[in-house]
Design an enzyme around this catalytic site. Structure first.
Site, PDB file in Angstrom:
ATOM      1  N   TYR A 119      11.760   9.264   3.246  1.00 29.94           N
ATOM      2  CA  TYR A 119      12.440   8.771   2.033  1.00 29.94           C
ATOM      3  C   TYR A 119      13.352   9.907   1.579  1.00 29.94           C
ATOM      4  CZ  TYR A 119      12.223   6.345  -2.594  1.00 29.94           C
ATOM      5  OH  TYR A 119      12.474   5.650  -3.752  1.00 29.94           O
ATOM      6  N   ARG A 133      12.232   1.676 -12.086  1.00 34.46           N
ATOM      7  CA  ARG A 133      11.628   2.385 -13.224  1.00 34.46           C
ATOM      8  C   ARG A 133      12.739   2.742 -14.219  1.00 34.46           C
ATOM      9  NH1 ARG A 133       9.825   4.850  -8.724  1.00 34.46           N
ATOM     10  NH2 ARG A 133      11.125   6.661  -9.144  1.00 34.46           N
ATOM     11  N   GLU A 191      17.117  -1.495   5.913  1.00 30.93           N
ATOM     12  CA  GLU A 191      17.271  -0.097   5.525  1.00 30.93           C
ATOM     13  C   GLU A 191      17.948   0.610   6.697  1.00 30.93           C
ATOM     14  OE1 GLU A 191      13.508   1.440   4.064  1.00 30.93           O
ATOM     15  OE2 GLU A 191      13.902   0.528   2.095  1.00 30.93           O
ATOM     16  N   ASP A 225      14.907  -0.360   9.248  1.00 28.22           N
ATOM     17  CA  ASP A 225      13.566  -0.587   8.696  1.00 28.22           C
ATOM     18  C   ASP A 225      13.609  -1.858   7.838  1.00 28.22           C
ATOM     19  OD1 ASP A 225      11.020  -0.317   7.648  1.00 28.22           O
ATOM     20  OD2 ASP A 225      11.625   1.140   6.131  1.00 28.22           O
ATOM     21  N   ARG A 229      11.323  -7.198   0.226  1.00 24.42           N
ATOM     22  CA  ARG A 229      11.195  -6.555  -1.090  1.00 24.42           C
ATOM     23  C   ARG A 229      10.182  -7.228  -1.994  1.00 24.42           C
ATOM     24  NH1 ARG A 229      12.988  -1.825   0.388  1.00 24.42           N
ATOM     25  NH2 ARG A 229      15.158  -1.849   1.069  1.00 24.42           N
ATOM     26  N   GLN A 232       6.746  -6.281  -0.716  1.00 21.30           N
ATOM     27  CA  GLN A 232       6.589  -4.844  -0.974  1.00 21.30           C
ATOM     28  C   GLN A 232       6.291  -4.571  -2.457  1.00 21.30           C
ATOM     29  OE1 GLN A 232      10.190  -2.701  -0.016  1.00 21.30           O
ATOM     30  NE2 GLN A 232       9.382  -0.714  -0.615  1.00 21.30           N
ATOM     31  N   TYR A 236       2.580  -2.613  -3.137  1.00 21.47           N
ATOM     32  CA  TYR A 236       2.705  -1.189  -2.810  1.00 21.47           C
ATOM     33  C   TYR A 236       1.929  -0.219  -3.707  1.00 21.47           C
ATOM     34  CZ  TYR A 236       6.044   0.433  -6.402  1.00 21.47           C
ATOM     35  OH  TYR A 236       6.640   0.813  -7.550  1.00 21.47           O
ATOM     36  N   THR A 249      10.481  -3.198  13.040  1.00 24.40           N
ATOM     37  CA  THR A 249      11.388  -2.062  12.859  1.00 24.40           C
ATOM     38  C   THR A 249      12.249  -2.009  14.118  1.00 24.40           C
ATOM     39  OG1 THR A 249       9.637  -0.865  11.678  1.00 24.40           O
ATOM     40  CG2 THR A 249      11.539   0.427  12.423  1.00 24.40           C
ATOM     41  N   THR A 338      16.019   5.495   4.199  1.00 22.26           N
ATOM     42  CA  THR A 338      17.310   4.839   3.993  1.00 22.26           C
ATOM     43  C   THR A 338      18.389   5.862   3.701  1.00 22.26           C
ATOM     44  OG1 THR A 338      16.078   3.046   2.982  1.00 22.26           O
ATOM     45  CG2 THR A 338      18.475   3.030   2.675  1.00 22.26           C
ATOM     46  N   GLU A 352      20.085  -1.830  -2.976  1.00 17.57           N
ATOM     47  CA  GLU A 352      21.023  -1.002  -3.733  1.00 17.57           C
ATOM     48  C   GLU A 352      22.414  -1.632  -3.811  1.00 17.57           C
ATOM     49  OE1 GLU A 352      20.371   3.396  -2.399  1.00 17.57           O
ATOM     50  OE2 GLU A 352      19.550   2.053  -0.894  1.00 17.57           O
TER      51      GLU A 352
HETATM   52 CA    CA Z   1      12.436   3.006   5.158  1.00 18.34          CA
END
Ligand code: CA
Length: 404
Positions: A119, A133, A191, A225, A229, A232, A236, A249, A338, A352
């Site tokens: 990440y 967040r 990703e 990847d 969403r 996830q 998660y 993947t 990503t 994004e």
């Molecule tokens: Ca990833």
């Protein structure tokens, strides 16, 4: 045009020579090949024809024996291959072992051992932080500038470019709903990443320092990847990604050796926090790579993420992954995370690019928030090569088929 005359400026010229595994149409026999322009050289057959000592290493159904042979062998084999495809005297001998790419099937080039995904893009981490967040004081988590965050993924579902991806099903629960429902993911995403392929193993209990990166990592490839969403987001907390990412993947069919990317090495971004000694790369050779990635949906380029902006380097990721004594195995694969640049047109995920579905992307004939059935996503990339050339990375592509 004779096959050796790769057009000038071809990103897969003799300065590149990525490795893959292929079979000829009508045959089930897999063997190691090296890409030259729009042809593949049967490396084992070429070695045999020239009486090379590397024939046994290359006449194999996967790259694993070559990966396990170690850095000196990687350099020696690459030097030999470069001579074979550039010395005119070899042309006649090698011509029967060059096959047009259109007449071969490309396979997953190595047996994937363990798979880890990181990440490492600050732009990506900040974007995701702001999306999920929005009330947090800092869009980065407190640990982000101190260690490369990662998780262990599922190596058994790493597939080669071209493999269709079935839309995954699972539990989804939008925040406003009282209970989860089950069904096909409604927020299927990509990703855009770079994958690093480990050759030389390391024993349990022995960390791999930054300085040993090139002794262990053979090469890199593009990696997608795929991420659901909605699955996830519900699953998660607190242990991280699970079924939202483990369904597939995709990696490119060609592994570019690090030796082909010497001219692409760049310094990573300035570090804003002091690093613990095992991650401090201030006295190491430049650990970044200048890879220019393109993301296309149904042939339309939607983003151009620059890999040079990644905060954590592949060497730091390897050092962190092993600092607790975890071993490396030949065929280990780790994803960079990503890749997102600072500009809106440089983001490596639809999450994004559409700001979690708020701003639909305009394709020539449609709009997209997340992927629809039938969509085909293709990652391509190039890097600066010697003498102003470009080093092409093998593409990674995949088409979404309906789930059940
Ligand atoms: Ca990833």
């Amino acid at each position: 045009m004779p096959p050796f005359d790769v057009p000038e400026g071809d990103p897969f010229g003799p300065h590149n020579l990525p490795y893959g595994v292929f079979s000829r149409v009508g045959s089930s026999e897999r063997t190691v090949g090296v890409r030259l322009g729009d042809h593949v050289l049967d490396a084992g057959a070429a070695a045999r024809a020239l009486g090379s000592p590397y024939a046994d290493l290359l006449a194999q159904p996967t790259l694993n024996p070559l990966l396990a042979a170690g850095r000196t062998a990687w350099s020696d084999v690459r030097r030999a291959l470069t001579a074979w495809v550039t010395v005119p005297a070899h042309r006649e001998t090698l011509a029967p072992h060059l096959h047009p790419l259109s007449e071969v099937t490309l396979h997953l080039p190595f047996d994937v051992a363990d798979y880890v995904d990181f990440y490492a893009s600050e732009n990506h981490a900040r974007n995701v932080g702001q999306i999920f967040r929005p009330d947090a004081a800092d869009s980065l988590t407190p640990n982000w500038k101190h260690l490369p965050i990662g998780y262990h993924g599922r190596s058994g579902t790493v597939v080669v470019s071209g493999t269709e991806v079935v839309r995954p099903s699972g539990q989804r629960k939008p925040p406003a709903d009282a209970a989860p429902t089950f069904g096909p993911s409604l927020r299927l995403d990509i990703e855009a990443e770079v994958g690093f392929v480990v050759g030389t193993p390391s024993p349990m209990g022995t960390p791999v320092p930054l300085s040993a990166f090139r002794d262990h990592v053979f090469g890199l490839c593009l990696l997608n990847d795929w991420s659901a969403r909605d699955i996830q987001a519900w699953e998660y907390v607190p242990l991280g990604p699970f079924l939202g990412k483990s369904f597939a993947t995709s990696v490119s069919a060609w592994i570019t050796p690090l030796d082909a990317l010497e001219d692409a090495r760049v310094a990573p971004p300035t570090r804003t926090h002091p690093l613990l000694p095992y991650l401090d790369d201030s006295s190491e050779d430049p650990g970044g790579y200048d890879l220019r990635i393109s993301v296309a949906i149904n042939g339309h380029v939607v983003s151009e993420p620059p890999f040079s902006t990644m905060y954590w380097t592949a060497a730091q990721q390897l050092a962190h992954m092993t600092v607790n004594g975890a071993s490396l195995r030949t065929g280990d694969l780790y994803g960079s995370g990503t890749v997102s640049g600072p500009a809106e047109t440089e983001r490596g995920s639809l999450l994004e690019l559409t700001w979690n579905g708020r701003d639909a992307l305009a394709l020539p004939d449609a709009k997209r928030t997340f992927l629809e059935d039938g969509d085909e996503v293709t990652l391509t990339a190039w890097a600066p090569g010697p003498g102003g050339t470009r080093v092409g990375l093998g593409e990674v592509t995949g088409r979404i088929t309906p789930g059940t």
